[in-house]
Motif scaffolding. Structure first.
Motif, short mmCIF file in Angstrom:
data_model
loop_
_atom_site.label_atom_id
_atom_site.label_comp_id
_atom_site.label_asym_id
_atom_site.label_seq_id
_atom_site.Cartn_x
_atom_site.Cartn_y
_atom_site.Cartn_z
N LYS A 416 72.83 61.01 52.65
CA LYS A 416 71.94 60.08 53.35
C LYS A 416 70.61 60.75 53.69
O LYS A 416 69.53 60.20 53.41
N ILE A 417 70.70 61.93 54.28
CA ILE A 417 69.48 62.66 54.67
C ILE A 417 68.62 62.96 53.44
O ILE A 417 67.40 62.76 53.44
N LEU A 418 69.27 63.43 52.38
CA LEU A 418 68.56 63.77 51.15
C LEU A 418 67.91 62.52 50.53
O LEU A 418 66.74 62.55 50.12
N SER A 419 68.66 61.42 50.50
CA SER A 419 68.16 60.19 49.87
C SER A 419 66.97 59.62 50.64
O SER A 419 65.96 59.22 50.04
N TRP A 420 67.08 59.58 51.98
CA TRP A 420 65.97 59.04 52.77
C TRP A 420 64.76 59.97 52.73
O TRP A 420 63.60 59.51 52.75
N THR A 421 65.00 61.28 52.64
CA THR A 421 63.88 62.22 52.51
C THR A 421 63.12 62.00 51.22
O THR A 421 61.89 61.95 51.20
N VAL A 422 63.86 61.86 50.12
CA VAL A 422 63.24 61.57 48.83
C VAL A 422 62.48 60.26 48.88
O VAL A 422 61.35 60.15 48.36
N SER A 423 63.06 59.24 49.50
CA SER A 423 62.40 57.94 49.61
C SER A 423 61.09 58.06 50.36
O SER A 423 60.06 57.49 49.95
N LEU A 424 61.08 58.79 51.48
CA LEU A 424 59.87 58.96 52.27
C LEU A 424 58.81 59.73 51.50
O LEU A 424 57.61 59.42 51.58
N ILE A 425 59.23 60.75 50.75
CA ILE A 425 58.28 61.51 49.92
C ILE A 425 57.64 60.62 48.88
O ILE A 425 56.41 60.62 48.69
N ILE A 426 58.45 59.81 48.21
CA ILE A 426 57.94 58.90 47.18
C ILE A 426 56.97 57.91 47.79
O ILE A 426 55.87 57.66 47.26
N MET A 427 57.34 57.31 48.93
CA MET A 427 56.45 56.33 49.57
C MET A 427 55.15 56.97 50.01
O MET A 427 54.07 56.39 49.83
N GLY A 428 55.22 58.17 50.58
CA GLY A 428 54.01 58.85 51.03
C GLY A 428 53.08 59.21 49.89
O GLY A 428 51.86 58.97 49.97
N LEU A 429 53.63 59.76 48.83
CA LEU A 429 52.81 60.17 47.68
C LEU A 429 52.19 58.96 46.98
O LEU A 429 51.03 59.00 46.55
N ASN A 430 52.98 57.89 46.85
CA ASN A 430 52.44 56.70 46.19
C ASN A 430 51.36 56.03 47.03
O ASN A 430 50.39 55.47 46.49
#
Length: 439
Positions: A416-430
């Motif tokens: 969960k932590i890893l998945s939400w971290t990746v999601s936040l990174i993707i949203m921030g970069l995009n």
């Protein structure tokens, strides 16, 4: 965002009977089971090497050498995680991502997500149209508008093979991906890249973040690599395997489907990495720092490398990339429309609608602005995909983290932590990519 009506309690009650087409042998050994599950991963992997990736990889290699190789690696690791979640959702619930969104969210929210998914598929198809047209121009000298028009006829090819079974489609995609792999293995041999420089490029560097130009291309590579339509596609096609529907059977299916997906995406990493490495070895190392166009790369390869087949293999791989992505784009379009709207259009009608949306802008731009215009349109299609990605990733992570929906197959605390971290990174970069693009 979530409907006021509590749909969590009846999520599993609405599951349809899954009609699987490929039998998984009971009591078989590891390799026989893996062979039964092999296939969907390749269909997903071709989306990670479609023509939209080429422009960013070429520009990254020609401008910054091997430095951004680490970004391709990180992007692929993100993709492996997200595709694992997608296949797990499909196997554990019997629902693909589109169906899960329709079941869980309110109708207005589902409609918004459907529209965004359709935009992403149209943008993907646009990249395939442009890439195939450029390849036809390079290989056979066809004018770009004529090449764009010729992409209409792949509708007939797709429909013909769709009627002959899912394994046939998987075999065709595997063959095309094998051709792309062979072409770039040849390119690696003739370009003679530095092994030590490649190894150094896999190590993250602070310069990628501090250099604005490098950061922009790095985000472009990420946006071009992780495809939103692949999450819908994978959660559906993984259900084409007939496995035991109890917890033991599902656990085994998730394991073998994950192996298939991860191995296929590893091949996609090699191909994407090869494009960047080729650009670094052939262009950056020879002082050509501004090569950011597929056509320019094609014309420069033979003179720089001193071999006559380098450019031909390059264009042939581009054509195979566009055609293989066409197959999976068609499937994703059908899955999204049926999942969100419960509308079953005839495959030829669905394909023509999607292709028409892509052909019109590609035809207009190619006729008015020529090669440079189509190259810019190709990059623009990747920006659109970047914007749509978060709207597929967030629901996917949310669903797979819910014990109500997934039962015992819900994500662990670490996942969960890893998945939400990746999601936040993707949203921030995009979000940053959108800001920089507009400004």
């Amino acid at each position: 965002m979530i409907s006021t009506k509590d749909k969590k309690t009846d999520f599993h009650l609405s599951l349809p009977e899954v009609h699987s087409s490929i039998e998984v042998p009971e009591g078989a050994g590891f390799w026989k089971k893996l062979r039964a599950f092999a296939g969907p991963g390749l269909l997903v992997a071709v989306g990670y090497i479609d023509p939209g990736n080429w422009a960013t990889d070429i520009e990254g290699g020609s401008r910054f050498g091997y430095t951004l190789l680490t970004v391709i690696l990180i992007s692929n690791l993100f993709a492996m995680l997200l595709q694992h979640l997608a296949l797990k959702l499909g196997i554990a619930t019997g629902r693909d991502l589109a169906q899960a969104c329709r079941d869980y969210y309110s109708k207005p929210v589902s409609m918004i997500l459907w529209v965004l998914a359709e935009i992403a598929i149209a943008a993907t198809d646009l990249a395939e149209v442009i890439g195939s047209a450029i390849a036809l121009n390079l290989l056979f000298g066809l004018p770009l508008p004529v090449g764009v028009f010729f992409t209409v006829f792949d509708v007939l090819i797709v429909l013909y093979f769709q009627q002959r079974g899912f394994r046939i489609i998987e075999s065709i995609v595997a063959g095309l991906m094998g051709l792309i792999l062979l072409c770039f293995m040849y390119e690696m041999i003739v370009s003679q890249p530095s092994v030590s420089a490649m190894a150094g490029g896999l190590i993250p560097k602070m310069e990628i973040v501090t250099n604005p130009g490098m950061l922009y291309i790095a985000i472009g590579i990420l946006g071009a690599t992780v495809m939103p339509h692949n999450l819908y596609l994978h959660s559906s096609i993984v259900q084409t395997r007939a496995f035991r529907r109890d917890d033991v059977g599902k656990k085994s299916a998730i394991k073998f489907a994950t192996i298939d997906s991860t191995a296929s995406l590893a091949l996609a990493f090699f191909i994407n990495g090869s494009i960047l490495v080729l650009a670094a070895a052939a262009f950056h190392n020879n002082g050509h720092f501004e090569v950011a166009d597929i056509t320019d790369a094609y014309h420069l390869l033979d003179p720089i490398l001193g071999v006559s087949l380098a450019s031909i293999c390059f264009a042939l791989a581009l054509l195979a990339s566009g055609q293989s992505s066409t197959l999976t784009g068609t499937l994703a379009g059908q899955i999204v429309m049926e999942g969100f709207l419960r509308i079953r259009l005839k495959p030829w009608m669905r394909r023509l609608i999607t292709r028409a949306i892509a052909i019109v802008p590609a035809l207009i731009v190619s006729m008015i602005y020529g090669e440079r215009g189509t190259a810019e349109l190709l990059v623009f299609s990747q920006v659109i995909l970047s914007l749509q990605l978060s709207f597929a990733v967030v629901p996917l992570v949310f669903f797979t983290s819910s014990k109500t929906i997934m039962g015992s197959f819900a994500n662990s605390s670490v996942l969960k932590i890893l998945s939400w971290t990746v999601s936040l990174i993707i949203m921030g970069l995009n979000a940053y990519l959108l800001f920089v693009t507009l400004i």
